[in-house]
Design a protein around this motif. Structure first.
Motif, mmCIF file in Angstrom:
data_model
loop_
_atom_site.group_PDB
_atom_site.id
_atom_site.type_symbol
_atom_site.label_atom_id
_atom_site.label_comp_id
_atom_site.label_asym_id
_atom_site.label_seq_id
_atom_site.Cartn_x
_atom_site.Cartn_y
_atom_site.Cartn_z
ATOM 1 N N SER A 1 -8.349 -5.396 -10.141
ATOM 2 C CA SER A 1 -7.246 -4.543 -9.690
ATOM 3 C C SER A 1 -7.786 -3.209 -9.189
ATOM 4 O O SER A 1 -8.800 -2.723 -9.688
ATOM 5 C CB SER A 1 -6.274 -4.268 -10.844
ATOM 6 O OG SER A 1 -5.623 -5.440 -11.259
ATOM 7 N N PRO A 2 -7.118 -2.583 -8.219
ATOM 8 C CA PRO A 2 -7.463 -1.208 -7.865
ATOM 9 C C PRO A 2 -7.221 -0.289 -9.066
ATOM 10 O O PRO A 2 -6.490 -0.642 -9.997
ATOM 11 C CB PRO A 2 -6.509 -0.878 -6.711
ATOM 12 C CG PRO A 2 -5.990 -2.192 -6.230
ATOM 13 C CD PRO A 2 -5.993 -3.101 -7.412
ATOM 14 N N VAL A 3 -7.790 0.894 -9.027
ATOM 15 C CA VAL A 3 -7.809 1.738 -10.220
ATOM 16 C C VAL A 3 -6.479 2.430 -10.489
ATOM 17 O O VAL A 3 -5.933 2.326 -11.591
ATOM 18 C CB VAL A 3 -8.943 2.783 -10.122
ATOM 19 C CG1 VAL A 3 -8.934 3.704 -11.347
ATOM 20 C CG2 VAL A 3 -10.287 2.087 -10.004
ATOM 21 N N ASP A 4 -5.935 3.139 -9.501
ATOM 22 C CA ASP A 4 -4.819 4.027 -9.827
ATOM 23 C C ASP A 4 -3.900 4.210 -8.618
ATOM 24 O O ASP A 4 -4.311 4.751 -7.588
ATOM 25 C CB ASP A 4 -5.367 5.389 -10.278
ATOM 26 C CG ASP A 4 -4.299 6.320 -10.828
ATOM 27 O OD1 ASP A 4 -3.107 5.947 -10.819
ATOM 28 O OD2 ASP A 4 -4.654 7.425 -11.269
ATOM 29 N N LEU A 5 -2.655 3.789 -8.763
ATOM 30 C CA LEU A 5 -1.661 3.917 -7.692
ATOM 31 C C LEU A 5 -1.347 5.377 -7.375
ATOM 32 O O LEU A 5 -0.911 5.699 -6.266
ATOM 33 C CB LEU A 5 -0.384 3.175 -8.093
ATOM 34 C CG LEU A 5 0.717 3.036 -7.049
ATOM 35 C CD1 LEU A 5 0.238 2.240 -5.835
ATOM 36 C CD2 LEU A 5 1.959 2.373 -7.653
ATOM 37 N N GLU A 6 -1.590 6.272 -8.334
ATOM 38 C CA GLU A 6 -1.283 7.687 -8.120
ATOM 39 C C GLU A 6 -2.111 8.300 -7.000
ATOM 40 O O GLU A 6 -1.755 9.348 -6.452
ATOM 41 C CB GLU A 6 -1.508 8.472 -9.419
ATOM 42 C CG GLU A 6 -0.520 8.118 -10.525
ATOM 43 C CD GLU A 6 -0.838 8.804 -11.839
ATOM 44 O OE1 GLU A 6 -1.765 9.656 -11.849
ATOM 45 O OE2 GLU A 6 -0.198 8.496 -12.850
ATOM 46 N N HIS A 7 -3.228 7.664 -6.644
ATOM 47 C CA HIS A 7 -4.066 8.180 -5.556
ATOM 48 C C HIS A 7 -3.520 7.832 -4.175
ATOM 49 O O HIS A 7 -4.091 8.265 -3.168
ATOM 50 C CB HIS A 7 -5.492 7.643 -5.691
ATOM 51 C CG HIS A 7 -6.222 8.155 -6.892
ATOM 52 N ND1 HIS A 7 -6.319 9.488 -7.195
ATOM 53 C CD2 HIS A 7 -6.881 7.492 -7.886
ATOM 54 C CE1 HIS A 7 -7.008 9.644 -8.309
ATOM 55 N NE2 HIS A 7 -7.354 8.447 -8.753
ATOM 56 N N GLU A 8 -2.443 7.041 -4.122
ATOM 57 C CA GLU A 8 -1.841 6.675 -2.834
ATOM 58 C C GLU A 8 -0.802 7.725 -2.451
ATOM 59 O O GLU A 8 0.363 7.635 -2.824
ATOM 60 C CB GLU A 8 -1.225 5.276 -2.913
ATOM 61 C CG GLU A 8 -2.203 4.174 -3.291
ATOM 62 C CD GLU A 8 -3.403 4.114 -2.361
ATOM 63 O OE1 GLU A 8 -3.208 4.244 -1.134
ATOM 64 O OE2 GLU A 8 -4.527 3.961 -2.864
ATOM 65 N N LYS A 9 -1.243 8.733 -1.707
ATOM 66 C CA LYS A 9 -0.392 9.877 -1.373
ATOM 67 C C LYS A 9 0.231 9.788 0.020
ATOM 68 O O LYS A 9 1.244 10.432 0.287
ATOM 69 C CB LYS A 9 -1.217 11.169 -1.451
ATOM 70 C CG LYS A 9 -1.947 11.387 -2.772
ATOM 71 C CD LYS A 9 -1.004 11.700 -3.905
ATOM 72 C CE LYS A 9 -1.784 12.092 -5.167
ATOM 73 N NZ LYS A 9 -0.882 12.329 -6.320
ATOM 74 N N ASN A 10 -0.365 9.012 0.903
ATOM 75 C CA ASN A 10 0.051 8.989 2.305
ATOM 76 C C ASN A 10 1.155 7.959 2.510
ATOM 77 O O ASN A 10 0.908 6.751 2.511
ATOM 78 C CB ASN A 10 -1.145 8.685 3.201
ATOM 79 C CG ASN A 10 -0.843 8.891 4.676
ATOM 80 O OD1 ASN A 10 0.307 8.838 5.098
ATOM 81 N ND2 ASN A 10 -1.890 9.128 5.455
ATOM 82 N N GLU A 11 2.377 8.425 2.717
ATOM 83 C CA GLU A 11 3.519 7.515 2.878
ATOM 84 C C GLU A 11 3.495 6.794 4.225
ATOM 85 O O GLU A 11 4.198 5.791 4.395
ATOM 86 C CB GLU A 11 4.822 8.297 2.714
ATOM 87 C CG GLU A 11 5.011 8.839 1.303
ATOM 88 C CD GLU A 11 6.241 9.717 1.171
ATOM 89 O OE1 GLU A 11 7.155 9.584 2.014
ATOM 90 O OE2 GLU A 11 6.274 10.544 0.245
ATOM 91 N N GLU A 12 2.702 7.283 5.167
ATOM 92 C CA GLU A 12 2.565 6.576 6.434
ATOM 93 C C GLU A 12 1.700 5.324 6.258
ATOM 94 O O GLU A 12 1.828 4.365 7.011
ATOM 95 C CB GLU A 12 1.949 7.499 7.491
ATOM 96 C CG GLU A 12 2.864 8.659 7.888
ATOM 97 C CD GLU A 12 2.234 9.542 8.944
ATOM 98 O OE1 GLU A 12 1.126 9.204 9.404
ATOM 99 O OE2 GLU A 12 2.841 10.560 9.314
ATOM 100 N N VAL A 13 0.818 5.341 5.286
ATOM 101 C CA VAL A 13 -0.026 4.178 4.997
ATOM 102 C C VAL A 13 0.698 3.217 4.073
ATOM 103 O O VAL A 13 0.774 2.017 4.317
ATOM 104 C CB VAL A 13 -1.369 4.621 4.373
ATOM 105 C CG1 VAL A 13 -2.217 3.408 3.999
ATOM 106 C CG2 VAL A 13 -2.127 5.534 5.324
ATOM 107 N N LEU A 14 1.240 3.742 2.982
ATOM 108 C CA LEU A 14 1.948 2.932 2.002
ATOM 109 C C LEU A 14 3.308 3.582 1.754
ATOM 110 O O LEU A 14 3.394 4.653 1.149
ATOM 111 C CB LEU A 14 1.152 2.848 0.692
ATOM 112 C CG LEU A 14 1.748 1.994 -0.424
ATOM 113 C CD1 LEU A 14 1.793 0.522 -0.004
ATOM 114 C CD2 LEU A 14 0.942 2.141 -1.704
ATOM 115 N N THR A 15 4.369 2.957 2.234
ATOM 116 C CA THR A 15 5.699 3.563 2.139
ATOM 117 C C THR A 15 6.181 3.592 0.694
ATOM 118 O O THR A 15 5.758 2.792 -0.150
ATOM 119 C CB THR A 15 6.719 2.780 2.984
ATOM 120 O OG1 THR A 15 6.902 1.477 2.406
ATOM 121 C CG2 THR A 15 6.254 2.640 4.420
#
Length: 767
Positions: A335-349
């Protein structure tokens, strides 16, 4: 009821381990820096799990390269060819370890790496242990003991994780005839007992033994070994609490055996095999604890709390609360480590993000489920339960998931869509006339080195520092340089180099509808190699051509044949995080149609050779043979659908690597690719025997050098391998190529190796 975790990602939240190791290999930093980075990651992982409420926290789940290699070093299962590495002045245990993983080519030594293959049906690769008749074992590395003590010094008493003795032997390969690897159990078990003695003296209470082979088909001798091993362990250490972890499937016909073993906790994977719960509960003895693997350790979808609580309550009603633990289905390594690092809503809505959970979030889910099941801190837990239920409902009803046109096209697939116009022998004659290639034709698998400079262009394009025209100009220059260099050294079939591509799956996912991406969703593939799997959340469609632009441009630069390079539908499926709301086969067929459209467009653009890579087709094979037929039927069909809409003169290649083919060679032949290229150099052409014994009818390119190692083989070594290949495959069928794509290698070693490869092919033609 308690919680446990089987393992946590070891790359670091920002891939710190990758950067430290690669810096050390390059000579830019020292030994102590690598050790310190590893220590920091371990501490962060332990403290995070403790703070999130995990009751039984693992140690020895960290590795600098691979956990199986760790065990080989620990047991002194070090092939003799590495003895010279050990005695070289200035080398340490870590240098020996990395030499086993990557090979060693400096200071006058040239030692090949250990063989690498897939970890069960995952995209993780492990280093295959090498075994010899009457092989002795000894405690060589004390890593498992040291890391337990390290955690204890931080105030965290962990459970050391070991690959179980039987599974460790079954992961390896006999390197000489006259014995079975399982016979080595009598030599290996004393080392395990010594390790347990040391751990017990330091205060260990729980020990986790991973025995994933209990969900595979086993011989009677292997079943007997399980009984012998765990009876002896229990006899020697009655006070230790042994956790037996199984995962990646159900126990099925091994349920009686497994439930009878004298262990204290049995872990089962209820994500892969939820149906096994009732039988296991019926057969597990009253003194044992059952650990429910209810959180998916191999995918990124948020856990369905309502469904999981139903499972937990069923187990509690049958066994009692004190005999039930909950856990992820397997190690969170995948699994990837941490969803909290996904800050860019253009990449991941935000809409899609609400459906996801990475490793850290999965640990938090575990704690919430414990609170709900134990009726603890209910105000907070109930609020999380409501939020979870809303997210589940949102995902089921979201309009962006479903595409009626895609579903209609899938329903209209017929048998003709999965067949070429003519049989191979007829196609081969037409292709020989059209392509006019020499004997022992040379090519590469597709990619060329992606230098930091090339990667920086892509980063600048994403950040807006470059516009598309500037980026395209740089990629065009790099592509032309690669084409000219290939012409210069005399390769027969060229590639454009794939400088515009980030990853062989991610690149295609970015251009297909139904896919989304992450910025930091990295998972380990092998060693320091990390990948960011795309997320397939909905129906898949190709809006427009994906590769025609750069392939056509490269073809315009040369009179030689330029290969179109595509990733196949099964590999895109296997190397993505796949939606779990429909059968995987349905998603694969959607991808196959998208690739089919691309193949047709490449042919229309004048591309005569098209490679559709399927390195993951063996990886996707179910672990039980009884389930193979259905998978192989739809996997082969998906490939054929992607490849079959072209003229006979168009040559279809496929590529596979790091897989054992013996058991599925008939299905590989059924794929009906005109040419298959495979990894064979690490195994010294051993894999070719499967193709020879089957009398494989089509053309084949056995890899003549290992691109996953930095060492450069010479011409003589490649000629030796090609001569070995020619003893089992007719030389008229042989191609000459590397094992895999060259993206991760440097230009200096790549150029040296390919020049040697071309000369090796010339030597073979003149023999």
């Amino acid at each position: 009821m308690q919680t446990q975790n089987l393992g946590y990602p070891r790359i670091g939240s920002q891939r710190e381990l990758k950067k430290a190791c690669e810096s050390y290999w390059a000579g830019a930093t020292g030994y102590k820096n690598v050790l310190q980075v590893g220590k920091n990651i371990r501490r962060e992982n332990w403290e995070l799990q403790k703070n999130l409420g995990v009751d039984v926290i693992p140690s020895n789940d960290f590795s600098f390269y691979d956990q199986v290699l760790d065990h080989s070093l620990m047991f002194g299962a070090i092939p003799k060819r590495y003895n010279q590495v050990v005695v070289k002045e200035g080398n340490n245990e870590l240098d020996l370890y990395f030499a086993m993983a990557r090979g060693y080519q400096k200071e006058g030594l040239d030692v090949i790496a250990m063989e690498m293959t897939k970890w069960f049906d995952t995209n993780y690769h492990y280093l295959v242990p090498e075994f010899y008749k009457n092989q002795p074992f000894k405690l060589f590395s004390t890593k498992v003991i040291d890391e337990f003590y390290e955690a204890k010094q931080l105030g965290i008493v962990t459970k050391p994780v070991l690959i179980g003795p039987v599974s460790y032997l079954l992961l390896g390969k006999e390197k000489e005839a006259g014995f079975e690897k399982i016979d080595l159990i009598k030599n290996l078990l004393p080392v395990y007992l010594e390790i347990l003695t040391r751990l017990k003296s330091l205060g260990a209470t729980y020990i986790q033994f991973d025995e994933p082979f209990l969900v595979l088909d086993l011989s009677e001798k292997e079943k007997s070994a399980y009984q012998t091993v765990y009876q002896q362990i229990k006899k020697a250490f009655p006070e230790l609490k042994i956790i037996l972890a199984t995962y990646f499937g159900g126990l099925e016909d091994h349920t009686d055996l497994t439930c009878s073993l004298p262990v204290d906790v049995l872990h089962v994977d209820l994500v892969r095999s939820p149906e096994q719960l009732a039988e296991v509960m019926a057969k597990i003895s009253k003194e044992k604890i059952l650990s429910l693997g209810i959180i998916d350790g191999r995918n990124i979808w948020k856990n369905d709390f309502e469904k999981s609580l139903s499972t937990i309550n069923t187990a509690i009603e049958d066994l009692g609360k004190d005999r039930v633990w909950i856990a992820p289905s397997c190690s969170l390594l995948h699994s990837p480590v941490d969803l909290e690092h996904e800050k860019n809503e253009e990449v991941l809505t935000l809409e899609i993000k609400q459906w996801l959970a990475f490793a850290k979030q999965k640990i938090a889910e575990l704690s919430t489920l414990k609170q709900l099941a134990n009726h603890e801190d209910l105000t907070s837990a109930k609020e999380k339960f409501v939020q979870n239920k809303l997210a589940q409902q949102s995902r089921k009803t979201a309009p962006l998931i479903h595409n009626a046109a895609v579903k209609s096209r899938i329903e209209s697939i017929n048998e003709g869509d999965a067949a070429r116009s003519s049989i191979f022998e007829e196609r081969r004659q037409k292709q020989q006339e059209a392509l006019k290639l020499p004997a022992f034709a040379t090519t590469t698998i597709g990619s060329f080195p992606q230098t930091p400079e090339v990667r920086s262009w892509r980063a600048k394009l994403k950040k807006g520092s470059f516009n598309q025209a500037q980026y395209d100009q740089l990629i065009a220059i790099e592509t032309e340089k690669a084409v000219r260099w290939q012409e210069e050294i005399g390769l027969d079939v060229l590639v454009h180099g794939e400088f515009e591509r980030n990853d062989m799956v991610e690149y295609f996912g970015e251009q297909l509808s139904g896919f989304t991406f992450t910025q930091n969703g990295w998972v380990q593939s092998y060693g320091s190699r990390c990948v960011k799997p795309p997320i397939i959340y909905g129906d898949v469609k190709r809006p427009e051509a994906m590769t025609v632009k750069w392939t056509s441009y490269a073809q315009s630069l040369t009179s030689k044949h330029m290969k179109g390079m595509l990733t196949g539908p099964v590999t895109i499926l296997q190397w993505s995080f796949v939606r779990n709301d429909q059968p995987r086969s349905a998603t694969c067929m959607q991808i196959a149609l998208a690739i089919r459209d691309e193949v047709v467009d490449l042919e229309k653009a004048g591309i005569k050779i098209i490679q559709i890579d399927e390195p993951a087709i063996r990886e996707g094979l179910p672990l039980r043979k009884a389930q193979w037929k259905d998978y192989l039927h739809w996997a082969v069909k998906a490939f054929r659908i992607s490849a079959s809409a072209v003229m006979d003169e168009t040559q279809i290649h496929t590529h596979m690597c790091y897989s054992e083919f013996n058991d599925i060679i008939d299905s590989i032949a059924a794929m009906d690719a005109d040419v298959i290229t495979i990894e064979t150099s690490r195994s010294q052409m051993e894999l070719l025997h499967a193709f020879a014994n089957f009398n494989y009818p089509n053309e084949i390119g056995p890899g003549v050098y290992d691109i996953h190692s930095p060492r450069v083989p010479n011409q003589e070594e490649m000629v030796h391998l090609l001569k070995k290949a020619a003893t089992v495959i007719p030389k008229e069928q042989l191609w000459v190529n590397p094992d895999c794509g060259l993206k991760t290698r440097g230009w200096d070693e790549t150029k040296k190796a390919l020049i040697e490869m071309v000369e090796a092919a010339k030597t073979m033609r003149n023999n």
